[in-house]
Each structure stands twice: as structure tokens, then as C-alpha cells.
Design a protein around this motif. Structure first.
Motif, PDB file in Angstrom:
ATOM      1  N   SER A 277       0.863  -1.183   0.000  1.00 26.52           N
ATOM      2  CA  SER A 277       0.000   0.000   0.000  1.00 26.52           C
ATOM      3  C   SER A 277       0.899   1.232   0.000  1.00 26.52           C
ATOM      4  CB  SER A 277      -0.885   0.019   1.257  1.00 26.52           C
ATOM      5  OG  SER A 277      -1.461   1.306   1.434  1.00 26.52           O
ATOM      6  N   ALA A 278       0.480   2.252  -0.721  1.00 29.80           N
ATOM      7  CA  ALA A 278       1.227   3.517  -0.700  1.00 29.80           C
ATOM      8  C   ALA A 278       1.276   4.100   0.709  1.00 29.80           C
ATOM      9  CB  ALA A 278       0.599   4.519  -1.671  1.00 29.80           C
ATOM     10  N   ALA A 279       0.356   3.659   1.578  1.00 26.95           N
ATOM     11  CA  ALA A 279       0.308   4.142   2.956  1.00 26.95           C
ATOM     12  C   ALA A 279       1.147   3.286   3.912  1.00 26.95           C
ATOM     13  CB  ALA A 279      -1.139   4.176   3.447  1.00 26.95           C
ATOM     14  N   HIS A 280       1.892   2.302   3.378  1.00 29.86           N
ATOM     15  CA  HIS A 280       2.739   1.476   4.249  1.00 29.86           C
ATOM     16  C   HIS A 280       3.659   2.403   5.052  1.00 29.86           C
ATOM     17  CE1 HIS A 280       4.945  -1.953   5.701  1.00 29.86           C
ATOM     18  NE2 HIS A 280       6.073  -1.507   5.187  1.00 29.86           N
ATOM     19  N   PRO A 281       3.676   2.254   6.396  1.00 36.35           N
ATOM     20  CA  PRO A 281       4.289   3.295   7.232  1.00 36.35           C
ATOM     21  C   PRO A 281       5.810   3.252   7.388  1.00 36.35           C
ATOM     22  CG  PRO A 281       3.261   1.623   8.610  1.00 36.35           C
ATOM     23  CD  PRO A 281       2.946   1.253   7.196  1.00 36.35           C
ATOM     24  N   SER A 282       6.534   2.435   6.632  1.00 33.43           N
ATOM     25  CA  SER A 282       7.988   2.393   6.811  1.00 33.43           C
ATOM     26  C   SER A 282       8.652   3.648   6.252  1.00 33.43           C
ATOM     27  CB  SER A 282       8.577   1.157   6.105  1.00 33.43           C
ATOM     28  OG  SER A 282       8.578   1.334   4.701  1.00 33.43           O
ATOM     29  N   ALA A 283       9.833   3.955   6.809  1.00 36.39           N
ATOM     30  CA  ALA A 283      10.592   5.120   6.349  1.00 36.39           C
ATOM     31  C   ALA A 283      10.992   4.965   4.883  1.00 36.39           C
ATOM     32  CB  ALA A 283      11.832   5.306   7.220  1.00 36.39           C
ATOM     33  N   LEU A 284      11.382   3.741   4.507  1.00 36.99           N
ATOM     34  CA  LEU A 284      11.791   3.491   3.118  1.00 36.99           C
ATOM     35  C   LEU A 284      10.635   3.739   2.160  1.00 36.99           C
ATOM     36  CD1 LEU A 284      14.027   2.504   1.195  1.00 36.99           C
ATOM     37  CD2 LEU A 284      13.188   0.177   1.541  1.00 36.99           C
ATOM     38  N   ASN A 285       9.424   3.289   2.527  1.00 34.34           N
ATOM     39  CA  ASN A 285       8.280   3.498   1.636  1.00 34.34           C
ATOM     40  C   ASN A 285       7.914   4.978   1.523  1.00 34.34           C
ATOM     41  OD1 ASN A 285       6.087   2.539  -0.068  1.00 34.34           O
ATOM     42  ND2 ASN A 285       4.776   3.306   1.576  1.00 34.34           N
ATOM     43  N   LYS A 286       8.017   5.700   2.622  1.00 34.57           N
ATOM     44  CA  LYS A 286       7.705   7.141   2.565  1.00 34.57           C
ATOM     45  C   LYS A 286       8.636   7.847   1.587  1.00 34.57           C
ATOM     46  CE  LYS A 286       5.644   7.361   7.175  1.00 34.57           C
ATOM     47  NZ  LYS A 286       5.837   7.730   8.601  1.00 34.57           N
ATOM     48  N   LYS A 287       9.913   7.466   1.603  1.00 37.84           N
ATOM     49  CA  LYS A 287      10.872   8.045   0.654  1.00 37.84           C
ATOM     50  C   LYS A 287      10.535   7.637  -0.780  1.00 37.84           C
ATOM     51  CE  LYS A 287      14.868   8.299   3.770  1.00 37.84           C
ATOM     52  NZ  LYS A 287      16.217   7.738   4.077  1.00 37.84           N
ATOM     53  N   PHE A 288      10.158   6.364  -0.954  1.00 37.77           N
ATOM     54  CA  PHE A 288       9.803   5.857  -2.280  1.00 37.77           C
ATOM     55  C   PHE A 288       8.599   6.609  -2.851  1.00 37.77           C
ATOM     56  CE2 PHE A 288       6.977   2.739  -4.525  1.00 37.77           C
ATOM     57  CZ  PHE A 288       7.690   2.662  -5.708  1.00 37.77           C
ATOM     58  N   VAL A 289       7.546   6.742  -2.053  1.00 42.93           N
ATOM     59  CA  VAL A 289       6.326   7.417  -2.511  1.00 42.93           C
ATOM     60  C   VAL A 289       6.615   8.877  -2.855  1.00 42.93           C
ATOM     61  CG1 VAL A 289       4.003   8.174  -1.854  1.00 42.93           C
ATOM     62  CG2 VAL A 289       4.774   5.864  -1.264  1.00 42.93           C
ATOM     63  N   GLU A 290       7.383   9.528  -1.993  1.00 49.55           N
ATOM     64  CA  GLU A 290       7.718  10.945  -2.231  1.00 49.55           C
ATOM     65  C   GLU A 290       8.510  11.111  -3.527  1.00 49.55           C
ATOM     66  OE1 GLU A 290      10.389  14.460  -0.110  1.00 49.55           O
ATOM     67  OE2 GLU A 290       9.607  12.833   1.141  1.00 49.55           O
ATOM     68  N   ALA A 291       9.505  10.244  -3.732  1.00 49.81           N
ATOM     69  CA  ALA A 291      10.325  10.334  -4.944  1.00 49.81           C
ATOM     70  C   ALA A 291       9.513   9.996  -6.193  1.00 49.81           C
ATOM     71  CB  ALA A 291      11.524   9.393  -4.827  1.00 49.81           C
ATOM     72  N   PHE A 292       8.654   8.982  -6.089  1.00 50.69           N
ATOM     73  CA  PHE A 292       7.826   8.575  -7.224  1.00 50.69           C
ATOM     74  C   PHE A 292       6.887   9.708  -7.640  1.00 50.69           C
ATOM     75  CE2 PHE A 292       4.262   6.628  -9.388  1.00 50.69           C
ATOM     76  CZ  PHE A 292       4.810   5.581 -10.106  1.00 50.69           C
ATOM     77  N   GLN A 293       6.248  10.333  -6.653  1.00 49.12           N
ATOM     78  CA  GLN A 293       5.286  11.394  -6.970  1.00 49.12           C
ATOM     79  C   GLN A 293       5.972  12.668  -7.452  1.00 49.12           C
ATOM     80  OE1 GLN A 293       2.715  11.210  -3.313  1.00 49.12           O
ATOM     81  NE2 GLN A 293       1.168  10.509  -4.759  1.00 49.12           N
ATOM     82  N   LYS A 294       7.195  12.893  -6.989  1.00 47.69           N
ATOM     83  CA  LYS A 294       7.957  14.040  -7.484  1.00 47.69           C
ATOM     84  C   LYS A 294       8.312  13.843  -8.954  1.00 47.69           C
ATOM     85  CE  LYS A 294      11.982  16.934  -6.463  1.00 47.69           C
ATOM     86  NZ  LYS A 294      13.182  17.103  -5.597  1.00 47.69           N
ATOM     87  N   ALA A 295       8.666  12.596  -9.311  1.00 49.34           N
ATOM     88  CA  ALA A 295       9.020  12.283 -10.704  1.00 49.34           C
ATOM     89  C   ALA A 295       7.796  12.149 -11.594  1.00 49.34           C
ATOM     90  CB  ALA A 295       9.843  10.998 -10.750  1.00 49.34           C
ATOM     91  N   ASN A 296       6.641  11.800 -10.993  1.00 50.71           N
ATOM     92  CA  ASN A 296       5.389  11.576 -11.735  1.00 50.71           C
ATOM     93  C   ASN A 296       4.258  12.280 -10.983  1.00 50.71           C
ATOM     94  OD1 ASN A 296       6.451   9.177 -13.586  1.00 50.71           O
ATOM     95  ND2 ASN A 296       7.080   8.709 -11.491  1.00 50.71           N
TER      96      ASN A 296
END
Length: 395
Positions: free
Chosen positions: A282-301
Motif C-alpha cells: 500500500s502507498a500508505a505502508h508506514p515504513s521510512a523506506l516506503n515514505k521516501k519511495f512514494v515521495e520520490a515517485f510522486q515528485k518524478a510523476n
């Protein structure tokens, strides 16, 4: 005579193809370029799958560089429109003409299966980043999967539902490999836990109309409707479920996470609130790594939220990169494959393992409920089953 000539011609063509498929391996090893052929549905009904995986693959390259072990990484993206005949032709062209080192992607099961014999014949690793039928990895010893399997996520719901007030269900699945897996493994586990399956419904994969099936569900009056449809079709199911007042009739929707796909969830509206699903990301998965992934993905897209297809593409690229590092850029297909097996790493979805025996992914599966956070809908995790292997391959 003519028949004999045709048979001889066909035989020569098969030999020529086999020879062509085995030649690229040597030249690909000596090149300073490492080519990844990404075969995805970029148009048509499954286009969101292709869009998500390509975006994630390019993000991984942007974050980790395009040179690994002295090899320049080249990504070649081809659109197969989720049509197996097209997939097979593109895979052959990529292996023979483009001399790719790895083929990857594969949005739907028939596409992954169409390419499998070519991967075997040419000894080219095939990294399946999306397709989720259990048996796919058995179609070729060169297939490695970075996505998930339907049995993995379906059995978790089969355990949860009967323990949480759901005694009767109707199942509704897309009529192809993953849907058949979801129906079988959910139903078996649900019944093992004391539940009753009133009816099993299958809808066509192409251009499905859910209305007549949902009417059958309403007439059956189960406690819940269990749904699997491929990524991209969830919004249509949700819309017709709500239009028919199923929720108001007291029928809950439970599903695999494909239905409340992060890529479409906000478009489903508040009618999706409270829907419980089982899935591996889930995009809401609360790990630090996922938060960085989601932020980077949305910045690029900027107009996209990463979904489970994106994480399959992202992790698939990681598996390829690490295998290339392990072989120091020198290994051919068999060496790369060996280096992919047994990889253990922290993914945006959590800890994962590429099982060395099955070449399938072992991962955590989460129970999630659709909730509103900061004005947006998310699949919010509330429970987890750790280290789930594919039950389809359990002895």
C-alpha cells in the motif's frame, strides 16, 4: 512431395529460430551495454500497469545510476497491449535483434507465459514484475518474479473473513489464471475456517460487464462479496457495486488489493470507505523506506501515486542490478539467474526474499481498510502475516 517440402521448410525455420535465439547470448556478454527489454501493456485496458512499472523502473535507474559493474544500462520499452501473440513477437525481437540481457515486465499472465519458452531457449532471465498466477515460475527455469501471487494474498483474506463476521460469500473473479487462483485459494481457506461459499462467478477478462453478475450476488444475499479483478478494473466494479446499492443491502465487499488499487482509489469516492482487502503493498505502508519511495515517485510523476505494480517494477530492477553487480558484469544468463536467486532485501513493501528453489517472492501480506487521510483515500494497514510463501507451490 509438396507436403514433405512444407515439413522440411517448417523444420528448417524452427532450427533457424533456435539458432538465432542462442546466438545473442555470447554477444550480449561481451558488450559494454547491459540491455533490459521491458515488455508492458502501455495502451489498452491494462495501460495503468505499464505506466506504473515503467515509471518505477526509471525511478530506480535515476536513484541508482545507469552504470553497473562497468556496464551501461539501457532500458528498451515495448508495448504488447497485454496480447500474448504480440508479447511473443516482441520478446523474440528483443532477444534476437536487440540482444537484450534480460526481458522483464509482463502485465498479465498470458503475456508472461507466451515469453517463457523463448526465455528458456535463449537462456535469458525473465523478470515478471506484474503477472500473478502461481504457476508462471514453473513455465520456465529462467523466470524470477518480483510481484506477488494471487494465492499469497487470497488465503490471508480466507483466514480473516470468517473470524470477522463473514459466514457466507459469493466470489466474483476475472476469468483467467489469476482469477482462478484467487477463487480456488480463497474459497478453500474460507471453507476450511467454517465459511460457506454460496456461488462462484467468473466474468470475462476483456470488456467485462459486472452488472448481471452483481444482480446474482444481490439475489443470493451473502454476508460479503469476495472480488478479484486485474489492476485497472477495480473502479468499474466499485462503481457498479455502489450503484446497485449492495452496501445498503448489507453486503460487504472484501477483496484482494487489486480492487482498491492506489492508482485509482481516489477516483472511487467515499463509497470505497471501509472496504477491507488483503495485499502485499500500500502507498500508505508506514515504513521510512516506503515514505521516501512514494515521495520520490510522486515528485518524478506528479499526477500518479505508486501502486503495487510500481513496487513490482522497482524491486524487479533492484533484483537485476544486484545480480549484475554479483556477476561483476561478466556473467551470462545462467550466472545472472543464479545471482537473482536467494536475494533478501528491504523493499518499500517490507522485507522480501527471492526463494532460491521456486524463484518466487516471499513477502509480508497485509490486511488493509480504506480510510481517509488528509482528504485522500488510502489502504491503511491494520494487520500483517509475515513471510508468506506462495501457497500454490506448498508441498
Amino acid at each position: 512431395m509438396q507436403r514433405r517440402h512444407l515439413i522440411q521448410t517448417a523444420g528448417l525455420s524452427a532450427i533457424a529460430l533456435a539458432t538465432a535465439l542462442t546466438l545473442p547470448l555470447a554477444s550480449a556478454q561481451t558488450s559494454n551495454t547491459f540491455k533490459i527489454g521491458l515488455i508492458l501493456p502501455m495502451t489498452g485496458q491494462q495501460a495503468s500497469t505499464g505506466r506504473q512499472i515503467e515509471a518505477a523502473a526509471r525511478l530506480y535507474m535515476a536513484q541508482n545510476g545507469d552504470t553497473v559493474a562497468g556496464k551501461k544500462i539501457e532500458l528498451i520499452v515495448k508495448d504488447d497491449v497485454a496480447t500474448p501473440d504480440v508479447t511473443k513477437r516482441l520478446a523474440q525481437e528483443l532477444i534476437v535483434n536487440d540482444k537484450v540481457n534480460v526481458i522483464a515486465g509482463f502485465g498479465v499472465t498470458p503475456a508472461a507465459l507466451a515469453a517463457a519458452p523463448l526465455a528458456t531457449q535463449s537462456k535469458t532471465p525473465q523478470v515478471v514484475m506484474a503477472a500473478a498466477t502461481s504457476s508462471i515460475t514453473e513455465a520456465s527455469p529462467y523466470i524470477v518474479r518480483s510481484s506477488f501471487t494471487l494465492p499469497q494474498v487470497s488465503v490471508v483474506m480466507g483466514d480473516w473473513a470468517p473470524k470477522n463476521g463473514v459466514k457466507t460469500v459469493v466470489t466474483l473473479v476475472a476469468d483467467y489464471g489469476p482469477g482462478n487462483d484467487a477463487e480456488k485459494f480463497f474459497s478453500e481457506r474460507f471453507q476450511l475456517n467454517g465459511g460457506k461459499v454460496l456461488e462462484k462467478l467468473r466474468v470475462p477478462l476483456r470488456n467485462p460487464d459486472f452488472a448481471p453478475f452483481l444482480q446474482k450476488v444481490r439475489d443470493a444475499k451473502p454476508d460479503a462479496l469476495f472480488v478479484f479483478v486485474p489492476s485497472g478494473a477495480g473502479a468499474a466494479v466499485m462503481k457498479q457495486f455502489l450503484e446497485r446499492g449492495m452496501d445498503k443491502a448489507g453486503i460487504k465487499m472484501i477483496a484482494t488489493g487489486d480492487v482498491t488499487d492506489d492508482d485509482q482509489l481516489n477516483d472511487m469516492g467515499d463509497g470505497a470507505l471501509g472496504v477491507v482487502t488483503s495485499h502485499h503493498y500500500s502507498a500508505a505502508h508506514p515504513s521510512a523506506l516506503n515514505k521516501k519511495f512514494v515521495e520520490a515517485f510522486q515528485k518524478a510523476n506528479p499526477k500518479m501515486r505508486p501502486n503495487f505494480m510500481a513496487v513490482g517494477g522497482y524491486d524487479g530492477m533492484r533484483v537485476i542490478y544486484e545480480a549484475l553487480k554479483a556477476t561483476k558484469g561478466q556473467g551470462g544468463g545462467e550466472a545472472l539467474l543464479a545471482a537473482m536467486k536467494g536475494q533478501v532485501f528491504e523493499s518499500p513493501r517490507g522485507q522480501v526474499l527471492i526463494d532460491a528453489q521456486t524463484r518466487d517472492i516471499v513477502q509480508d501480506v497485509y490486511l488493509r481498510k480504506v480510510e481517509k487521510k488528509d482528504g485522500q483515500l488510502y489502504n491503511v494497514e491494520f494487520d500483517v502475516l509475515k513471510g508468506v510463501k506462495d501457497p500454490g507451490k506448498a508441498k
